[in-house]
Motif scaffolding. Structure first.
Motif, PDB file in Angstrom:
ATOM      1  N   THR A   9      37.204  59.320  42.431  1.00  0.00           N
ATOM      2  CA  THR A   9      36.066  59.889  43.154  1.00  0.00           C
ATOM      3  C   THR A   9      34.789  59.564  42.387  1.00  0.00           C
ATOM      4  N   GLY A  10      33.666  59.752  43.027  1.00  0.00           N
ATOM      5  CA  GLY A  10      32.387  59.518  42.380  1.00  0.00           C
ATOM      6  C   GLY A  10      31.254  59.690  43.368  1.00  0.00           C
ATOM      7  N   ALA A  11      30.045  59.740  42.852  1.00  0.00           N
ATOM      8  CA  ALA A  11      28.851  59.896  43.688  1.00  0.00           C
ATOM      9  C   ALA A  11      27.635  59.526  42.864  1.00  0.00           C
ATOM     10  N   ILE A  12      26.512  59.339  43.537  1.00  0.00           N
ATOM     11  CA  ILE A  12      25.251  59.024  42.874  1.00  0.00           C
ATOM     12  C   ILE A  12      24.138  59.803  43.557  1.00  0.00           C
ATOM     13  N   GLN A  13      23.168  60.231  42.765  1.00  0.00           N
ATOM     14  CA  GLN A  13      21.989  60.883  43.322  1.00  0.00           C
ATOM     15  C   GLN A  13      20.788  60.661  42.417  1.00  0.00           C
ATOM     16  N   GLU A  14      19.607  60.745  42.999  1.00  0.00           N
ATOM     17  CA  GLU A  14      18.363  60.570  42.246  1.00  0.00           C
ATOM     18  C   GLU A  14      17.887  61.910  41.708  1.00  0.00           C
ATOM     19  N   ALA A  15      17.280  61.861  40.525  1.00  0.00           N
ATOM     20  CA  ALA A  15      16.707  63.049  39.903  1.00  0.00           C
ATOM     21  C   ALA A  15      15.591  62.600  38.969  1.00  0.00           C
ATOM     22  N   ASP A  16      14.370  63.012  39.267  1.00  0.00           N
ATOM     23  CA  ASP A  16      13.219  62.678  38.453  1.00  0.00           C
ATOM     24  C   ASP A  16      13.124  61.153  38.322  1.00  0.00           C
ATOM     25  N   THR A  30      25.173  65.271  28.512  1.00  0.00           N
ATOM     26  CA  THR A  30      26.145  66.353  28.373  1.00  0.00           C
ATOM     27  C   THR A  30      26.706  66.691  29.753  1.00  0.00           C
ATOM     28  N   LEU A  31      28.000  66.958  29.805  1.00  0.00           N
ATOM     29  CA  LEU A  31      28.674  67.323  31.046  1.00  0.00           C
ATOM     30  C   LEU A  31      29.290  68.709  30.901  1.00  0.00           C
ATOM     31  N   THR A  32      29.089  69.548  31.913  1.00  0.00           N
ATOM     32  CA  THR A  32      29.756  70.840  32.005  1.00  0.00           C
ATOM     33  C   THR A  32      30.374  70.934  33.390  1.00  0.00           C
ATOM     34  N   LEU A  33      31.622  71.370  33.449  1.00  0.00           N
ATOM     35  CA  LEU A  33      32.299  71.559  34.731  1.00  0.00           C
ATOM     36  C   LEU A  33      32.484  73.041  34.991  1.00  0.00           C
ATOM     37  N   SER A  38      32.578  71.824  40.173  1.00  0.00           N
ATOM     38  CA  SER A  38      31.178  71.410  40.201  1.00  0.00           C
ATOM     39  C   SER A  38      30.881  70.773  38.854  1.00  0.00           C
ATOM     40  N   LEU A  39      30.196  69.636  38.883  1.00  0.00           N
ATOM     41  CA  LEU A  39      29.840  68.919  37.668  1.00  0.00           C
ATOM     42  C   LEU A  39      28.341  69.064  37.442  1.00  0.00           C
ATOM     43  N   SER A  40      27.974  69.423  36.247  1.00  0.00           N
ATOM     44  CA  SER A  40      26.567  69.518  35.864  1.00  0.00           C
ATOM     45  C   SER A  40      26.322  68.519  34.742  1.00  0.00           C
ATOM     46  N   VAL A  41      25.439  67.559  34.998  1.00  0.00           N
ATOM     47  CA  VAL A  41      25.104  66.524  34.023  1.00  0.00           C
ATOM     48  C   VAL A  41      23.701  66.817  33.506  1.00  0.00           C
ATOM     49  N   SER A  42      23.577  66.969  32.188  1.00  0.00           N
ATOM     50  CA  SER A  42      22.279  67.211  31.561  1.00  0.00           C
ATOM     51  C   SER A  42      21.900  65.996  30.730  1.00  0.00           C
ATOM     52  N   ILE A  43      20.647  65.575  30.888  1.00  0.00           N
ATOM     53  CA  ILE A  43      20.118  64.424  30.153  1.00  0.00           C
ATOM     54  C   ILE A  43      18.887  64.892  29.400  1.00  0.00           C
ATOM     55  N   ALA A  44      18.936  64.789  28.072  1.00  0.00           N
ATOM     56  CA  ALA A  44      17.783  65.172  27.261  1.00  0.00           C
ATOM     57  C   ALA A  44      16.721  64.081  27.347  1.00  0.00           C
ATOM     58  N   ALA A  45      15.472  64.490  27.350  1.00  0.00           N
ATOM     59  CA  ALA A  45      14.382  63.512  27.336  1.00  0.00           C
ATOM     60  C   ALA A  45      14.574  62.612  26.122  1.00  0.00           C
ATOM     61  N   ARG A  77      10.994  64.365  30.538  1.00  0.00           N
ATOM     62  CA  ARG A  77      11.531  65.720  30.680  1.00  0.00           C
ATOM     63  C   ARG A  77      13.060  65.695  30.636  1.00  0.00           C
ATOM     64  N   ASP A  78      13.616  66.815  30.184  1.00  0.00           N
ATOM     65  CA  ASP A  78      15.054  67.013  30.326  1.00  0.00           C
ATOM     66  C   ASP A  78      15.359  67.103  31.819  1.00  0.00           C
ATOM     67  N   VAL A  79      16.522  66.587  32.211  1.00  0.00           N
ATOM     68  CA  VAL A  79      16.910  66.589  33.611  1.00  0.00           C
ATOM     69  C   VAL A  79      18.356  67.074  33.726  1.00  0.00           C
ATOM     70  N   SER A  80      18.629  67.858  34.756  1.00  0.00           N
ATOM     71  CA  SER A  80      19.993  68.267  35.083  1.00  0.00           C
ATOM     72  C   SER A  80      20.289  67.868  36.515  1.00  0.00           C
TER      73      SER A  80
END
Length: 180
Positions: free
Chosen positions: A40-47, A101-104, A141-148, A164-167
């Motif tokens: 499985t997989g997906a893509i989305q835009e953020a910032d 960082t990934l949190t499920l 649910s997958l939460s992906v955090s990217i530090a600036a 900016r940090d993005v989730s």
């Protein structure tokens, strides 16, 4: 990828065109991974980013040893491999050097992680990722955090990005388990 970059003192129209071509090639490989290789997989835009995930069975990896040799390590208790691709939203190229960082969260509300997602070299697709253990196959649910990122940026016209940090949230995803 809706935004554009403009020629500047750092980037000519031709350079921007070549960057976009590189991003298009990366996106083709990413689409192949999500659509035909991964479970499985997906893509989305953020910032300033396009963020994708792909999930497969846990898999062995080479790790560099202190003596400079490489050691192949099979998964132990891990039963899930998560790959995270972080791309520039404008040109689609992979962005290296990020802290990801990934949190499920399970369907029942159990939080799993957070997991640092190191860079993984792959012959077909650079990505961040790792093998992890999840309680079982099911919906998460997958939460992906990217530090600036702390890296410097060229270009006074186009360089004011990734500040900016993005989730990013991928809700209600069916994850499979196993070892490949």
């Amino acid at each position: 990828m809706t935004a554009t970059m403009k020629p500047s003192e750092e980037a000519t129209s031709r350079q921007l065109e070549l960057a976009r071509a590189g991003g298009d090639a990366y996106h083709d490989a990413l689409s192949y991974m999500i659509g035909e290789v991964a479970d499985t997989g997906a893509i989305q835009e953020a910032d300033d980013y396009a963020v994708a995930f792909a999930q497969e069975k846990a898999e062995g990896l080479y790790f560099l040893q202190e003596d400079g040799g490489l050691e192949w390590v099979e998964p132990d208790e891990e039963n899930c491999h998560i790959e995270i691709a972080v791309c520039d939203r404008v040109d689609g190229r992979f962005i290296p050097g990020l802290d990801v960082t990934l949190t499920l969260t399970s369907e029942g509300g159990e939080r799993i992680g957070p997991f640092e997602m190191p860079f993984l070299w792959h012959p077909g697709l650079y990505h961040y990722g790792r093998d992890i253990r999840i309680p079982g196959e099911g919906r998460y649910s997958l939460s992906v955090s990217i530090a600036a990122p702390r890296f410097p940026r060229h270009d006074k016209v186009n360089g004011r990005r990734y500040a900016r940090d993005v989730s990013v949230e991928f809700p209600d995803v069916h994850l499979t388990t196993g070892q490949g």
